[in-house]
Design a protein around this motif. Structure first.
Motif, mmCIF file in Angstrom:
data_model
loop_
_atom_site.group_PDB
_atom_site.id
_atom_site.type_symbol
_atom_site.label_atom_id
_atom_site.label_comp_id
_atom_site.label_asym_id
_atom_site.label_seq_id
_atom_site.Cartn_x
_atom_site.Cartn_y
_atom_site.Cartn_z
ATOM 1 N N ILE A 1 0.727 -1.370 0.063
ATOM 2 C CA ILE A 1 0.009 -0.107 0.164
ATOM 3 C C ILE A 1 0.635 1.368 -0.167
ATOM 4 C CG2 ILE A 1 -1.678 1.433 1.338
ATOM 5 C CD1 ILE A 1 -2.893 -1.321 2.286
ATOM 6 N N LEU A 2 1.901 1.358 0.871
ATOM 7 C CA LEU A 2 2.838 2.423 0.996
ATOM 8 C C LEU A 2 3.750 2.561 -0.319
ATOM 9 C CD1 LEU A 2 4.310 4.591 2.373
ATOM 10 C CD2 LEU A 2 5.800 3.055 3.188
ATOM 11 N N THR A 3 4.191 1.508 -0.959
ATOM 12 C CA THR A 3 4.803 1.550 -2.210
ATOM 13 C C THR A 3 3.873 2.165 -3.448
ATOM 14 O OG1 THR A 3 6.042 0.061 -1.402
ATOM 15 C CG2 THR A 3 6.282 0.178 -3.731
ATOM 16 N N ALA A 4 2.789 1.706 -3.363
ATOM 17 C CA ALA A 4 1.659 1.921 -4.499
ATOM 18 C C ALA A 4 1.319 3.441 -4.333
ATOM 19 C CB ALA A 4 0.549 1.069 -4.379
ATOM 20 N N LEU A 5 1.165 3.948 -3.125
ATOM 21 C CA LEU A 5 1.043 5.262 -2.800
ATOM 22 C C LEU A 5 2.164 6.090 -3.558
ATOM 23 C CD1 LEU A 5 -1.019 5.466 0.464
ATOM 24 C CD2 LEU A 5 -1.796 6.110 -1.580
ATOM 25 N N LEU A 6 3.382 5.725 -3.158
ATOM 26 C CA LEU A 6 4.583 6.368 -3.659
ATOM 27 C C LEU A 6 4.530 6.108 -5.140
ATOM 28 C CD1 LEU A 6 7.191 5.143 -0.843
ATOM 29 C CD2 LEU A 6 6.204 7.510 -1.297
#
Length: 109
Positions: free
Chosen positions: A68-73
């Motif tokens: 989720i964090l990587t997708a937002l980045l």
């Protein structure tokens, strides 16, 4: 914990890239040759999953948070979408949860 987090992030990037490139092809923003690096990226993704250090249920739960964090980045820096304060706060809360989970792995059976 840092090594595991970096492994999760590399896995997430491989997964996202493996899905992003066919999406470009389907939207006619790239040629069919994009499917070759997409396939390679998904093969790397599957390989990286085999390197994760714990029972699969825990790995997938923690990996989901890092994904989720990587997708937002990715959304911010690759797609150029401005994230809201709520996006950043949500990512921080999720990442804190991942860190809590990872810190307990050595104690869990």
């Amino acid at each position: 914990m840092l090594k595991t987090t970096l492994l999760f992030m590399a896995t997430a990037v491989a997964e996202i890239l493996g899905c992003y490139l066919p999406g470009l092809w389907l939207k006619k923003q790239g040629g069919v040759l994009l499917l070759f690096p997409a396939t390679a990226s998904l093969v790397v993704f599957v390989y990286l999953l085999t390197l994760h250090p714990a029972v699969s249920g825990r790995v997938y739960a923690a990996y989901g948070g890092v994904y989720i964090l990587t997708a937002l980045l990715w959304l911010r820096f690759i797609d150029g979408v401005k994230l809201s304060p709520q996006d950043w706060l949500g990512a921080a809360v999720i990442f804190a949860g991942v860190m809590i989970m990872l810190s307990g792995w050595s104690k869990a059976g």
